[in-house]
Design a protein around this motif. Structure first.
Motif, short mmCIF file in Angstrom:
data_model
loop_
_atom_site.label_atom_id
_atom_site.label_comp_id
_atom_site.label_asym_id
_atom_site.label_seq_id
_atom_site.Cartn_x
_atom_site.Cartn_y
_atom_site.Cartn_z
N ARG A 253 0.88 -87.08 46.03
CA ARG A 253 1.43 -87.06 47.39
C ARG A 253 2.93 -87.30 47.38
N ASP A 254 3.36 -88.32 46.61
CA ASP A 254 4.75 -88.77 46.65
C ASP A 254 5.63 -88.11 45.60
N GLY A 255 5.02 -87.50 44.62
CA GLY A 255 5.78 -86.88 43.55
C GLY A 255 5.84 -87.72 42.30
N ALA A 256 5.78 -89.04 42.45
CA ALA A 256 5.93 -89.93 41.30
C ALA A 256 5.24 -91.25 41.59
N VAL A 257 5.04 -92.03 40.54
CA VAL A 257 4.39 -93.33 40.69
C VAL A 257 5.06 -94.34 39.75
N LEU A 258 5.21 -95.57 40.22
CA LEU A 258 5.81 -96.62 39.42
C LEU A 258 4.82 -97.13 38.38
N LEU A 259 5.23 -97.11 37.10
CA LEU A 259 4.36 -97.60 36.03
C LEU A 259 4.70 -99.00 35.57
N HIS A 260 5.98 -99.36 35.66
CA HIS A 260 6.42 -100.61 35.04
C HIS A 260 7.70 -101.08 35.73
N GLU A 261 7.80 -102.39 36.00
CA GLU A 261 9.01 -102.91 36.63
C GLU A 261 9.25 -104.35 36.19
N ILE A 262 10.45 -104.60 35.68
CA ILE A 262 10.90 -105.95 35.34
C ILE A 262 12.28 -106.14 35.95
N ALA A 263 12.48 -107.21 36.69
CA ALA A 263 13.75 -107.44 37.37
C ALA A 263 14.80 -107.93 36.38
N GLY A 264 16.06 -107.74 36.75
CA GLY A 264 17.17 -108.21 35.94
C GLY A 264 18.44 -108.18 36.76
N ASP A 265 19.55 -108.70 36.18
CA ASP A 265 20.82 -108.69 36.90
C ASP A 265 21.25 -107.27 37.22
N LYS A 266 21.06 -106.38 36.28
CA LYS A 266 21.29 -104.95 36.47
C LYS A 266 19.96 -104.25 36.24
#
Length: 737
Positions: free
Chosen positions: A592-605
């Motif tokens: 539906r959206d074209g893509a999906v988030l697989l992995h995310e880790i926060a950081g300063d950048k």
């Protein structure tokens, strides 16, 4: 010949408005033109030897020639010569009641339009008179220069040569009680791969012979003599017999020439009227014999040998197309039209026969004017694997579903150039069997199988796409590196589907063994440029390349594709065991959206990796792990359906017959892809990344395929193309700092 005066116009048939010249009645019209040869309530002439049937077939051929020339000359553009040389054959087919006529030759378009006008099919386009026929020729929403899926009564598109036989064979396979003639020009006879495609089809389906090549042997191609122009009649007959044809019916106009015309190819319209009738009689009887033979179980070809341009403004290749000088006021056009002009009574007679033939206008009777009935597949039993669990082969997971579809739908066909086992989809062969006259359990062969395996991508794509256009479900499988050889007809069909006035199943492909998996086989097996082709086709609005990242995802992609209509859907996946990274629901969201988030880790950048493909995720995850140790945040987004990442105005989606919008909005795009830097990664052509690069405002870069090289592993091949964790990491750090 005389032009009709305004006083006499009230006596003319309404449809004839726009006919510039009317002639005197031809000899014996009172005898043989008194009543239509196709009686009221009948669908064909009673006999091909009846004098009135022969006489009126000749009238029909001349009417087709006249309209073809007047229509093209009205725009000083178009192609009258090729169709004119076989007008007697086309007229014979119609008079015999056969209207499911296809053509190999896009340049026959004005002749086919003339035929559709005569039988009133074009009234569905608000074309009621010859004047309107002229006005709408070569106009948008009108009668295009080549046949499309938009024209009522026209069974299949035509433009690129070497394609018409696929549509005829597909239709014959689905409708075994009907005849599907298709005209093929001698100039295009050598195009890939008309006769070889027929030969494989005939071996696979020996009982399906109800398609009839009508070879228009006129000695010329578009701009010069045809390459078969020096063949003798026995040599031409031997050619077809040597390629497996049981019956070759050849009618040569030269045998009837009483005007001492030079050369092997002559114009029957120059004969005396008596000899014209004899030639027409031979064509009518020959077509009848060929049609009965094809319907009776023999592989048959009908050949009409007559000079190109017979009966129009020029002869040979000079008749092929019109130029700006060839207007309706030009003396040579005026002379040709006056020579072919019929009386008002003859025009009405021709139209009555055309309308009655085959049971009514083609727009109301031919098979493509009706949706082909399909069995309900129900809900497919998708098998969901645990994320992070055992690695699975994506293609094998899809193959299981393909077998289920085939068992529920007996018309379903899988095509592959002899490579299912090598593509991780041996389970398709095991379940559905390869069509082969030799039964062999070791090789999963059986005469009544549902897997069609010619060693030709053109034949694979042609039958699969042709069947989809005709209304059946199919799947064309190939290696990504070889599929380019079958793409022309697949593109023709997807474009036609965008214009169709009816629903038809989408034409679906599975391309396996992408370039990254083929290093050991050398650079010949590494050709992902086809992805650039698909990337450009996305803007058509009905083409959807899909990139499932794992064995769960591919099942959801195929399940979605099966439920769509009038689209071209390309599924590209690896044949190697790969990690399970998504749930079924995630892929449904990604579709539906074209893509999906697989992995995310926060950081300063934060670096966002937008990744197309499955194997390409491996160096990206490796790079992410290193970046995270450096305190740099990472998002990995799997791009499953890049077409949905375009903006609404980027594609022609709203002009398609089954429009599909639903593009990802700016807020959701930002949520997926916003960061301090974006690196778009693909193992194929960089063009596929365009929808992301158009919209991202971050610092960004791309990693993509450069060229093939012989390597020992996928990792080594990726390294050759710069697709390594080290390179990704280095570029990510540079972008954020």
């Amino acid at each position: 010949m005389t032009a009709i005066s305004p006083k006499a116009s009230s006596a003319l048939p309404d449809f004839s408005e726009g006919i510039q010249y009317f002639g005197e009645a031809l000899p014996d019209f009172e005898t043989y033109g008194a009543t239509p040869a196709i009686e009221s309530g009948k669908v064909a002439i009673a006999s091909p030897t009846e004098p009135n049937a022969v006489y009126q077939t000749l009238l029909a051929a001349d009417a087709l020639r006249y309209l073809t020339l007047q229509v093209t000359a009205s725009k000083a553009s178009g192609h009258p010569g090729g169709f004119a040389s076989q007008a007697e054959a086309y007229a014979s087919l119609v008079m015999l009641g056969y209207k499911n006529i296809i053509t190999e030759v896009g340049h026959h378009a004005p002749g086919f339009y003339s035929a559709m006008f005569l039988d009133r099919s074009l009234e569905d386009m608000e074309i009621f008179t010859v004047q309107e026929l002229r006005d709408r020729f070569r106009e948008k929403h009108g009668l295009l220069g080549h046949l499309s899926g938009y024209i009522p009564g026209i069974l299949a598109p035509a433009g690129p040569l070497g394609q018409g036989q696929h549509f005829a064979m597909a239709a014959a396979l689905l409708h075994k009680d009907k005849l599907f003639p298709f005209t093929v020009g001698d100039g295009g006879l050598g195009e890939p791969y008309i006769v070889s495609a027929i030969a494989h089809f005939h071996t696979a389906y020996p009982a399906v012979t109800n398609f009839l090549p009508v070879l228009v042997w006129n000695g010329y191609s578009q701009e010069h003599h045809s390459m078969v122009s020096l063949k003798t009649n026995p040599e031409m007959q031997a050619y077809w017999q040597g390629n497996g044809f049981d019956e070759v019916v050849l009618v040569d106009a030269k045998d009837f020439d009483d005007q001492n015309q030079p050369g092997d190819y002559v114009d029957s319209t120059a004969f005396s009227f008596e000899k014209r009738l004899e030639f027409t009689q031979a064509v009518l009887s020959g077509v009848d014999k060929a049609a009965r033979s094809a319907l009776g179980g023999k592989l048959t070809v009908f050949i009409i040998k007559q000079l190109k341009g017979a009966g129009v403004h020029a002869r040979g290749s000079k008749s092929h197309n019109l130029y700006p000088k060839d207007t309706l006021d030009a003396p040579h056009i005026v002379s040709a039209l006056q020579t072919r002009a019929l009386s008002a009574e003859a025009w009405q007679l021709v139209r009555t026969n055309a309308e009655r033939a085959g049971g009514g206008p083609a727009a109301k009777t031919v098979v493509t004017e009706f949706e082909f009935p399909l069995p309900d597949l129900g809900e497919l039993p998708l098998e969901e694997y645990a994320v992070g669990g055992e690695a699975k082969v994506s293609t094998t997971a899809m193959g299981r579903l393909v077998g289920i579809v085939g068992n529920k739908d007996q018309n379903f066909l899988v095509t592959n150039a002899d490579g299912n086992e090598a593509s991780g989809i041996a389970n398709i062969n095991q379940e559905l069997k390869i069509i082969h006259p030799t039964t062999d359990d070791l090789y999963n062969q059986a005469p009544n199988g549902q897997v069609y395996e010619p060693l030709s991508e053109d034949a694979c794509a042609g039958l699969a796409a042709g069947l989809a256009l005709m209304g059946a479900r199919t799947l064309w499988c190939s290696y990504e590196s070889f599929a380019i050889n079958g793409l022309p007809i697949w593109q023709t069909v997807t474009q036609s589907m965008a214009e169709l006035r009816r629903q038809t199943p989408s034409t679906i492909t599975l391309f396996t063994a992408g370039a990254l998996e083929q290093g050991r086989n050398g650079w010949t097996h590494q050709r992902p440029e086809i992805e650039a082709y698909f990337a450009s086709l996305m803007r058509n609005g009905n083409v959807f390349p899909l990139f499932p990242p794992d064995a769960n995802s591919i099942q959801a992609c195929y399940d979605w594709a099966l439920k769509t209509k009038n689209k071209g859907i390309v599924i590209t996946a690896s044949k190697s065991p790969l990690p399970i990274r998504t749930t079924l629901e995630q892929t449904r969201q990604g579709l539906r959206d074209g893509a999906v988030l697989l992995h995310e880790i926060a950081g300063d950048k934060q670096v966002v990796f937008a990744v197309i493909g499955d194997m390409t995720l491996m160096p990206v995850f490796e790079a992410a792990a290193f970046l995270e140790t450096e305190g740099i945040g990472v998002k990995i987004v799997s791009v499953i359906n890049p077409r949905q990442l375009y903006r609404s105005h980027d594609t022609a989606w709203d002009t398609c017959s089954e429009p599909e919008g639903g593009f990802l909005d700016d807020a959701k795009f930002a949520k997926l892809f916003d960061g301090d830097a974006l690196i778009a990664v693909t193992g194929g052509a960089a063009a596929m990344l365009e929808p992301i690069l158009l919209r991202s405002t971050a610092k960004r870069d791309t990693f993509a395929w450069k060229r093939g090289e012989t390597t020992a592993s996928a990792g080594e091949l990726m390294a050759f193309n710069g697709l390594t964790a080290e390179a990704l990491t280095k570029r990510a750090i540079a972008l954020v700092h």
